[in-house]
Write an enzyme that holds these catalytic residues in place. Structure first.
Site, PDB file in Angstrom:
ATOM      1  N   GLN A 218     -18.866 -65.220  60.911  1.00 12.57           N
ATOM      2  CA  GLN A 218     -19.914 -66.110  61.613  1.00 12.57           C
ATOM      3  C   GLN A 218     -19.000 -67.037  62.428  1.00 12.57           C
ATOM      4  OE1 GLN A 218     -22.150 -67.017  57.664  1.00 12.57           O
ATOM      5  NE2 GLN A 218     -23.113 -68.418  59.297  1.00 12.57           N
ATOM      6  N   ARG A 365     -27.670 -71.426  54.298  1.00 15.58           N
ATOM      7  CA  ARG A 365     -28.413 -71.918  55.271  1.00 15.58           C
ATOM      8  C   ARG A 365     -28.789 -73.415  55.223  1.00 15.58           C
ATOM      9  NH1 ARG A 365     -33.671 -68.070  57.036  1.00 15.58           N
ATOM     10  NH2 ARG A 365     -34.218 -69.161  58.707  1.00 15.58           N
ATOM     11  N   CYS A 366     -27.834 -74.029  55.143  1.00 14.52           N
ATOM     12  CA  CYS A 366     -27.942 -75.384  54.955  1.00 14.52           C
ATOM     13  C   CYS A 366     -26.577 -76.044  55.288  1.00 14.52           C
ATOM     14  CB  CYS A 366     -28.031 -75.889  53.429  1.00 14.52           C
ATOM     15  SG  CYS A 366     -27.017 -77.118  52.643  1.00 14.52           S
ATOM     16  N   GLU A 735     -32.385 -74.436  59.466  1.00 13.39           N
ATOM     17  CA  GLU A 735     -32.127 -74.725  57.957  1.00 13.39           C
ATOM     18  C   GLU A 735     -33.016 -75.660  57.351  1.00 13.39           C
ATOM     19  OE1 GLU A 735     -27.449 -73.815  58.344  1.00 13.39           O
ATOM     20  OE2 GLU A 735     -28.228 -75.769  58.598  1.00 13.39           O
TER      21      GLU A 735
END
Ligand SMILES: Cc1cc2nc3c(=O)[nH]c(=O)nc-3n(C[C@H](O)[C@H](O)[C@H](O)COP(=O)(O)OP(=O)(O)OC[C@H]3O[C@@H](n4cnc5c(N)ncnc54)[C@H](O)[C@@H]3O)c2cc1C
Lengths: 781, 291
Positions: A218, A365-366, A735
């Site tokens: 990522q 996802r945060c 998110e």
């Protein structure tokens, strides 16, 4: 050029990346096949904690097709048995004497094919002497607990202590408070479970002396720098390519031992090495998320005005502190846990603890522990409402930060950029018919039926982030974009962030289309290759649009300023006589005299004014002045089956505000996916270990990813409160739903049971857990 | 997730399969849908040296009603069962069952024969077959034998089939008038094995007395379970909510589940009761509609 032709900001352009995905033509790491490629497979520990007495590789090495077996002892000679983590800790690549979690990498087999490698893994003989596992962080903190990390100077399992807010002021508020509620909340260990597992193809080419790694990353640039620092290879001799990525969700930010071993192996054997995890390896050994043991207290007046928040967290980080938070934030942005509510004081403490479990604490996802923060405050507000006999909507309206208070300085030091919380909640309540639902609930209760309504009004914090505060291993968290306009007016955009499903290739093209008046189909967005893309910190924590999106807009505006000079030259007027309107430079007062960007681009290479550099390119490294603070109001309605304990989500409405919306279809898709990923830990997912530290949820039979069948029909709506400091007014959105959904669901379930005296249930709310409560309360069927 | 080395043979007749099985002994495994066997091989929980693929055998996928029996060939896929109008109309309990097994992808390959032969107490068909009093037809080197379902499930993953026998057919008695069945399963998510599931078959006489009662339970003991006491309590009685609750309670008491990730044992027992009760109600509805 018309808006219909340009299809810029606000248009639901179909995703440019989808044709290749839909046709199965994506290129993922496992699709990379190089001549002479060898395969790596990993021997893993069957113990959570053990001394390694002996590793015998002779049987494996004797198997036809087996090229090499790499152990920690060999790596140690190359000074590679350990590697730094992004949090300033260090982590074993391969162990030399002990293992500290179940499924930890113990040795690596290199073979001519995958099958031989898998067979050879079983032929490597490892003799272990089991040590007592350390599984509970509270036990780990006791003085007589076995040491997880004897390699450290500090002989305890305590990693760090971190605080935010004002202790004295908070304690004072609590002393004076009319009402105090307290609750223990546990947010269990979960896994991102991307559909694509992690892996790489590492290829050292002795002819060019260059190391190329296709990697499920990522953050390819940051990883290149880390690889250079770890291996000593000059950074220009390393190329990291992050091709199509099948889901990141924070799990592809850390550097895993497998990448490093494969790199070592290609340098040693001078052949391409492929390593791809299987599903169980991914679930068992890759970074987990959450695992926060929270004790929270809320102080308030008797009429429901929140005065202060006090939180203490024991954070289980596993055996190495390998979370991927910004350096100065070992607990991420958890201190945003005062949420959407105006209060006098807050004091937050977090203690990081080692256990014999896999490392991690990734921002699943945060935006760095915001899920944990939102869960805490949204649960506590409901608990306070219950204590005071107030309606959960009413208590929220009473405590919201009001629109006129922005920019709002929070008691833990954040400056919220913009928001209108009452409007979002009011919209949600009106749309769902809140009063009607409450009436229905009362009727059903009278009939013995269990129905609940849950609200979550969360504030996100995304877009790390101003470089004065945010860095990863010292690298500041800016981001970048580079735009080249070709002579015919077609464009290539390269960005420092990397898409794993977010739709950057479309969204970023729309930004450029809007800014330059060039139709979106003439714009290509490239990313993920460190040899061509500008340096960036990668995509996670909803930071792409706030940072690289801003960089793209600013770079496009630089191009426009140069284009103005060329347009003036072509139209034979002064640059000041031109205005950018309807996607063209037009002579003020004579709008029919204009030049489009396409005409200007051609002139930039064929007919540019004397003294001006030819070409039409620009780049921007954007250092955001602040984070952005998206928010939302979610309402969830559940029914509970008294015969099984099953929770059914009957209705779920998400009102989101992410500022200016670039592509409403992509935003809606992000919200649908995020809500589903928020429902997952609320009702299904949890990583479970047995008393020996063996992971019990290592397949999708037991790690319960919800499917379309479990997923309700998500209803979505929006309000738009632009960010005052972002060039486009945009905030992040990826998110919000993941962090906003879990408390809405939990609040709904607790609401369904509140008349029975239930105030809190830890997630995941499984049918078995609910049924036990129903039994205790005497309402089980 | 890579199986150990094995050899693979395709066979084109039942005789060929049986001959190979007798020759290779316990080293060989029959491969039908592969949806249980192959995952076990990938986890290296099973490492057969030979796979005997029976899929090429023609004519083993029949669904027909003959001589008062529904006959299912061993190779009938779950998806075929699910779509069969004969099954849907006459044996809705079988339709209920096929529909809740795994997911459509698995059901396209998984076979009814494999579902029974695997001897897994978590599989769904065993309970249904117990409730329906089915028979299993097996062929070995000494010819064919018919095994009553009550004798078929011996232990976890162990059935009455000998290593050299092939399951060829399943026979289910045709439903009498005023009869109906239902299968109800409670799972953590779709595609999961049951937390608890109940198969119920009821037949009534003209006076609305229960003349036949079959109750099978899934994943609630070391092998598929028949709730004998519950069945007995129903026989000769007229259906009532009170009777059903009593029978469901007896069924729950017959279970012996283990605590695991699907929940603690007492919870599973409670769900067994709920599933049995609801399956009884639905079976009765169907029996009454079938008058
Ligand atoms: C993800 C997943 C979820 C699942 N969920 C469920 C579920 O919810 N409920 C459920 O009931 N099942 C479930 N299954 C199992 C599936 O239904 C199985 O495939 C089925 O039980 C076995 O059928 P098969 O044809 O695939 O058998 P195979 O896997 O081919 O064989 C299973 C065993 O039976 C033996 N065998 C097969 N056929 C014969 C024969 N004719 N004669 C003798 N021996 C034979 C094999 O040698 C092997 O030992 C699931 C499977 C998967 C992969």
């Amino acid at each position: 050029m018309t808006a219909t032709a340009v299809r810029g900001i606000g248009v639901p352009v179909k995703r440019k990346e989808d044709p290749r995905f839909i046709r199965g033509k994506g290129t993922y790491v496992d699709d990379i096949k190089l001549p002479g490629m060898l395969f790596m497979d990993i021997v893993r520990s069957p113990y959570a904690h053990a001394r390694i007495k002996r590793i015998d590789v002779s049987k494996a090495l004797a198997m036809p097709g087996v090229i090499d077996v790499i152990t920690g002892e060999e790596l140690a000679k190359a000074n590679l048995a350990w590697m730094p983590t992004l949090m300033g800790d260090r982590q074993m690549v391969l162990p030399t004497d002990r293992v500290v979690y179940y499924a930890q990498e113990v040795a690596a087999v290199i073979a001519t094919d995958r099958y031989t490698a898998a067979d050879a893994v079983l032929a490597v003989e490892v003799e272990y002497e089991p040590l007592p596992p350390v599984l509970n962080p509270f036990e780990a903190l006791k003085p007589d607990a076995p040491l997880v990390r004897p390699d450290r100077e500090q002989k305890s399992n305590h990693i760090w202590h971190w605080e935010a807010g004002d202790k004295e002021k908070t304690d004072r508020v609590f002393q004076e408070a009319e009402v105090v509620v307290a609750q223990d909340l546990y947010i269990p260990r979960i896994h991102v479970a991307s559909i694509e597992t992690c892996g790489c193809v590492a290829n050292y080419d002795p002819a060019t002396d260059k190391l190329t790694i296709w990697m499920t990353s990522q953050a390819p640039h940051a990883h290149r720098t880390v690889f250079s620092l770890v291996t000593g290879i000059p950074e220009h001799k390393i190329r990291i390519i992050s091709p199509d990525i099948g889901g990141g969700f924070g799990g592809k930010v850390p550097v895993y031992p497998g990448y490093v071993i494969a790199t070592y192996a290609t340098l040693k054997h001078k052949k391409p090495i492929k390593w791809i995890e299987d599903r169980s390896e991914n679930l068992q050994a890759d970074s987990f998320a959450r695992d926060y043991h929270i004790h929270a207290e809320l102080a308030a007046t008797r009429d429901g005005k929140i005065r202060g928040l006090r939180v203490h967290v024991v954070a289980d980080h596993g055996a190495f502190d390998a979370a991927a938070n910004p350096s100065r934030f070992p607990a991420g942005l958890f201190s945003v846990c005062t949420g959407s509510y105006d209060m006098e004081a807050a004091h937050i403490q977090v203690d990081g603890v080692y256990t014999t479990k896999p490392p991690g604490g990734v921002a699943y996802r945060c935006s760095f522990r915001v899920t944990e923060a939102v869960h805490t405050i949204e649960r506590m507000v409901d608990i306070l409402a219950d204590e005071l006999g107030m309606d959960p909507a009413e208590i929220r309206f009473k405590n919201f930060i009001q629109p006129h208070q922005f920019p709002y300085k929070s008691p833990t030091g954040w400056e919220y950029d913009s928001g209108n919380y009452p409007a979002a909640l009011q919209k949600a309540l009106d749309m769902i018919g809140y009063q009607e639902l409450r009436r229905e609930q009362a009727e059903r209760r009278a009939r013995g039926e269990l129905m609940g309504i849950g609200i979550s009004t969360f504030t996100e914090i995304v877009g790390a982030g101003p470089s004065h505060t945010f860095d990863i291993l010292g690298i500041k968290m800016f981001d970048s974009a580079e735009i080249r306009v070709h002579p015919t007016g077609a464009v290539i955009v390269r960005i420092g962030v990397q898409t794993q499903g977010q739709g950057h290739e479309t969204t970023f093209a729309q930004i450029v289309a809007e800014e330059l008046g060039i139709p979106v189909e003439y714009i290509t967005v490239e990313h993920g290759d460190t040899d061509t893309a500008p340096y960036g910190l990668g995509t996670y924590a909803s930071r792409s649009t706030p940072t690289a999106g801003a960089a793209t807009a600013v770079a496009a505006r630089k191009i426009r300023e140069k284009a103005r000079l060329i347009a003036a030259h072509l139209l034979e007027v002064s640059p000041d006589d031109l205005e950018w309107k309807d996607y063209a430079f037009r002579v003020k007062g004579a709008p029919d005299r204009y030049k489009t960007m396409q005409e200007i681009a051609f002139a930039a290479y064929t007919n540019f004014p004397l003294g001006l550099e030819p070409g039409l390119e620009a780049e921007c490294y954007y250092d955001p002045p602040n984070l952005t603070f998206p928010f939302g109001a979610y309402v969830c309605v559940v029914d509970i089956d008294r015969g099984t304990g099953q929770v059914k989500i009957r209705e779920f409405l998400a009102v989101d505000d992410c500022g200016t919306i670039i592509n409403p279809m992509i935003v809606e898709g992000q919200i649908h996916g995020g809500l589903t990923m928020g429902m997952a830990p609320a009702l299904f997912e949890e990583i479970v270990y047995d008393e020996n530290g063996t992971m019990l949820t290592g397949t999708f039979m037991d790690y319960l990813l919800p499917t379309a069948v479990e997923t309700p029909h998500w209803k979505t709506a929006k309000t738009v409160t632009p960010s005052p400091h972002h060039p486009l007014g945009a905030k992040g959105v990826g998110e919000s739903p993941t962090i906003g959904a879990p408390p809405a669901i939990v609040n709904a379930v607790v609401d369904a049971l509140s008349h029975l005296g239930v105030r809190h249930i830890d997630i995941p709310i499984t049918p078995a857990k609910v049924y036990r409560i129903l039994q205790e309360k005497g309402v089980a069927e | 997730m890579i199986p150990g080395p094995f050899r693979y043979r395709r066979v084109r007749s039942v005789d060929e399969a049986v001959a190979l099985l007798s020759q290779l002994g316990t080293d060989a495994k029959v491969l039908s849908g592969g949806q249980s066997l192959i995952p076990m091989m990938k986890f290296r929980l099973a490492e057969p040296s030979y796979l005997i693929d029976i899929n090429p055998i023609p004519g083993l996928d029949f669904i027909e009603e003959r001589d008062g029996m529904l006959r299912l060939g061993a190779l009938v896929r779950e998806s075929t069962l699910e779509r069969s109008s004969l099954v849907r109309q006459r044996y809705p309990i079988l339709h209920d069952t096929a529909e809740v097994i795994a997911d459509p992808l698995v059901r396209n390959l998984a076979t009814v024969g494999g579902n029974l032969a695997h001897g897994d107490p978590a599989n769904d068909h065993p309970a249904t077959m117990l409730a329906l009093r089915a028979q299993v037809v097996a062929r070995g080197p000494n010819g064919e034998r018919v095994i009553p379902i009550d004798d078929f499930f011996v232990d976890t993953f162990v059935t009455a089939l000998q290593p050299d026998e092939l399951l060829t057919e399943i026979r289910i008695p045709a439903p009498p008038p005023r009869s109906g069945g239902a299968y109800l399963k409670f799972e953590r998510k779709v595609g999961d094995y049951a937390i608890a599931a109940a198969a119920v078959f009821l037949a009534l006489d003209e006076a609305r007395r229960i003349t036949q009662a079959g109750i099978g339970l899934t994943n609630l003991a070391y092998k598929p379970l028949r709730a004998v006491d519950a069945e007995r309590a129903l026989l000769g009685q007229q259906p009532s909510e009170e009777l059903f609750r009593h029978a469901a309670e007896l069924a729950a008491q017959a279970t012996d589940p283990v605590s695991d990730l699907r929940g603690p044992a007492d919870y599973k027992r409670a769900v067994a009761r709920t599933m049995t009760l609801r399956a009884l109600r639905r079976a009765l509805e169907r029996a009454q509609a079938n008058a």
